[in-house]
Design a protein around this motif. Sequence first.
Motif, PDB file in Angstrom:
ATOM      1  N   VAL A   1       0.829  -1.205   0.000  1.00  0.00           N
ATOM      2  CA  VAL A   1       0.000   0.000   0.000  1.00  0.00           C
ATOM      3  C   VAL A   1       0.865   1.257   0.000  1.00  0.00           C
ATOM      4  CG1 VAL A   1      -1.663   1.350   1.323  1.00  0.00           C
ATOM      5  CG2 VAL A   1      -2.023  -1.099   1.030  1.00  0.00           C
ATOM      6  N   ASP A   2       1.867   1.333   0.868  1.00  0.00           N
ATOM      7  CA  ASP A   2       2.695   2.540   0.936  1.00  0.00           C
ATOM      8  C   ASP A   2       3.424   2.784  -0.385  1.00  0.00           C
ATOM      9  OD1 ASP A   2       1.928   3.012   3.499  1.00  0.00           O
ATOM     10  OD2 ASP A   2       3.713   2.130   4.424  1.00  0.00           O
ATOM     11  N   GLU A   3       3.975   1.705  -0.928  1.00  0.00           N
ATOM     12  CA  GLU A   3       4.729   1.846  -2.188  1.00  0.00           C
ATOM     13  C   GLU A   3       3.810   2.321  -3.321  1.00  0.00           C
ATOM     14  OE1 GLU A   3       7.611  -1.262  -3.186  1.00  0.00           O
ATOM     15  OE2 GLU A   3       6.909  -1.147  -5.259  1.00  0.00           O
ATOM     16  N   VAL A   4       2.619   1.703  -3.424  1.00  0.00           N
ATOM     17  CA  VAL A   4       1.684   2.078  -4.496  1.00  0.00           C
ATOM     18  C   VAL A   4       1.207   3.520  -4.294  1.00  0.00           C
ATOM     19  CG1 VAL A   4      -0.583   1.584  -5.515  1.00  0.00           C
ATOM     20  CG2 VAL A   4       0.993  -0.291  -4.991  1.00  0.00           C
ATOM     21  N   MET A   5       0.959   3.920  -3.052  1.00  0.00           N
ATOM     22  CA  MET A   5       0.559   5.315  -2.796  1.00  0.00           C
ATOM     23  C   MET A   5       1.635   6.275  -3.298  1.00  0.00           C
ATOM     24  SD  MET A   5      -2.461   5.599  -1.453  1.00  0.00           S
ATOM     25  CE  MET A   5      -2.460   7.258  -0.786  1.00  0.00           C
ATOM     26  N   GLY A   6       2.882   5.924  -3.048  1.00  0.00           N
ATOM     27  CA  GLY A   6       3.990   6.768  -3.517  1.00  0.00           C
ATOM     28  C   GLY A   6       4.005   6.881  -5.037  1.00  0.00           C
ATOM     29  N   LYS A   7       3.773   5.763  -5.718  1.00  0.00           N
ATOM     30  CA  LYS A   7       3.767   5.782  -7.193  1.00  0.00           C
ATOM     31  C   LYS A   7       2.572   6.581  -7.708  1.00  0.00           C
ATOM     32  CE  LYS A   7       7.293   2.945  -7.529  1.00  0.00           C
ATOM     33  NZ  LYS A   7       8.618   3.416  -7.975  1.00  0.00           N
ATOM     34  N   LEU A   8       1.407   6.413  -7.061  1.00  0.00           N
ATOM     35  CA  LEU A   8       0.210   7.149  -7.508  1.00  0.00           C
ATOM     36  C   LEU A   8       0.413   8.664  -7.367  1.00  0.00           C
ATOM     37  CD1 LEU A   8      -2.606   4.912  -5.967  1.00  0.00           C
ATOM     38  CD2 LEU A   8      -2.214   5.277  -8.407  1.00  0.00           C
ATOM     39  N   ASN A   9       1.232   9.041  -6.413  1.00  0.00           N
ATOM     40  CA  ASN A   9       1.464  10.472  -6.187  1.00  0.00           C
ATOM     41  C   ASN A   9       2.651  11.005  -6.978  1.00  0.00           C
ATOM     42  OD1 ASN A   9      -0.692  10.570  -4.434  1.00  0.00           O
ATOM     43  ND2 ASN A   9       0.547  10.050  -2.640  1.00  0.00           N
ATOM     44  N   ASP A  10       3.265  10.148  -7.797  1.00  0.00           N
ATOM     45  CA  ASP A  10       4.431  10.569  -8.577  1.00  0.00           C
ATOM     46  C   ASP A  10       4.007  10.779 -10.032  1.00  0.00           C
ATOM     47  OD1 ASP A  10       6.750  10.822 -10.013  1.00  0.00           O
ATOM     48  OD2 ASP A  10       7.811   9.197  -8.986  1.00  0.00           O
ATOM     49  N   PRO A  11       4.013  12.023 -10.530  1.00  0.00           N
ATOM     50  CA  PRO A  11       3.516  12.265 -11.900  1.00  0.00           C
ATOM     51  C   PRO A  11       4.371  11.617 -12.980  1.00  0.00           C
ATOM     52  CG  PRO A  11       4.454  14.269 -10.918  1.00  0.00           C
ATOM     53  CD  PRO A  11       4.447  13.234  -9.835  1.00  0.00           C
ATOM     54  N   LYS A  12       5.590  11.181 -12.639  1.00  0.00           N
ATOM     55  CA  LYS A  12       6.452  10.565 -13.665  1.00  0.00           C
ATOM     56  C   LYS A  12       6.104   9.088 -13.893  1.00  0.00           C
ATOM     57  CE  LYS A  12      10.463  11.621 -11.698  1.00  0.00           C
ATOM     58  NZ  LYS A  12       9.942  12.211 -10.448  1.00  0.00           N
ATOM     59  N   VAL A  13       5.274   8.537 -13.028  1.00  0.00           N
ATOM     60  CA  VAL A  13       4.975   7.099 -13.108  1.00  0.00           C
ATOM     61  C   VAL A  13       3.567   6.892 -13.669  1.00  0.00           C
ATOM     62  CG1 VAL A  13       4.811   4.939 -11.793  1.00  0.00           C
ATOM     63  CG2 VAL A  13       6.449   6.704 -11.099  1.00  0.00           C
TER      64      VAL A  13
END
Length: 430
Positions: free
Chosen positions: A86-98
């Motif tokens: 969950v934490d990792e996916v949240m980080g990716k969802l909040n990263d506009p480059k991903v």
Amino acid sequence: TFLPPPDARVSGSEPQGTYNPGELRGIIRVNQDKCVGCDTCRENCPADAMMGEIGVAHKIDLDKCIACGQCLINCPFGAIEQMSFVDEVMGKLNDPKVVVVGIPAPAVRVAIAEEFGAPPGTLTVKKLHSAMKKAGFKVYENNLAADQTILEEGGEIVGKIRYWVLGERSKELEEFGKHPFPHFTSCCPAWVRYAEINYAALLPHISGARSPMLMAGPSAKTWAALNIWKVDPVKVYTVGIMPCTAKIFEASRPEFHAAWKFLREKKIIPDNTPKFPDIDAVLTTRDLAEVFRRKGINPLEMPEEAEEKITEMYTGGATIFGNSGGVMEAALRYAYQVVSGKNPPSWDIYAVRGYTKYGVKEATITLPLKDGKTITVRTATVNGIKNHLDKVVKDVLSGQSPYDIIEVMNCPGGCINGGGQPVQPMGTSW
Ligand code: SF4
């Protein structure tokens, strides 16, 4: 309108960071501070992997564990935890480059609503898609990949019929001569691992088709990235959204880097691109609910989205993968059409579908051939490994099996009762 966040028993997830590819370590673990040694997990473990005396905190034998999570959803004390992305996916969802791609499995759409207070069984396909998009996912339907799986696996079954039953010999069919009947399905990673550990002699019988999640991952990173979304494939981060904790293990298996290999071979990405997996992370149904909560999204309040993109389309044959007998039924529908050259009289093959309290559902199916003759296929659908599988397998290994095609799903009734689903108060061992 939100329900309060679930307590630890319902969530059953704990952030644990990254894990070693191909290893089970940490995917399922017993919280030694919470375990009271009630032994319920041992009663529900299909792999005999729980260790410990009654009254003493239990441990997991990782050489036997198949990561199915049946211990977790049946533990009355919430003492068993699952690796969480969950934490990792949240980080990716909040990263506009991903570019984060969610791949939702069929059983998730009938269970996610429960986490938000709807009655069990409430179907939320388009609301789920809307909620995923609002959270920042692109949607690549696991069901679209399940349709691919059936083309692969149904093709194998037809090839085996031509080689073993009709006696055809050609270069094209040579490979099928190495894979005898009975044919076993391969979609359930817990079952595949169980076979690898306990019945290696059975492996030539098991379909070589990847599971839908492992077909969706590379398809999303190649075909969809390049042709549909028109994004750099290296920026695509694929998230299997599964009812299943064994899928976390499956995604970590070292053999699944097909997109990386393909894109390098085709010179679409540079040769020195670091290796990346076909599936980057897996969220269980419980984990997806946690992502929605953190994002302030209630899928039940989302619109029934009208627009359907090509990566969200699929057949009914894919949806039924979520239940015991679904893979078998979809494969038989395909085989019927190919060997007979016409559609079956009904798409519903009730004889192979669904749960049976006897553990193994048997059926005899007649397939007409194009020349007017018929062949008979004897099928078995194994509704949960525990207590039901070993006799079926021993008959195969001793040459006594009455079956031609055998579907095995580890969880009772199939993925709908998977170890990543909302915890049911009464457990799953019905
Ligand atoms: Fe996972 Fe489905 Fe197999 Fe259960 S039956 S372990 S949910 S794939």
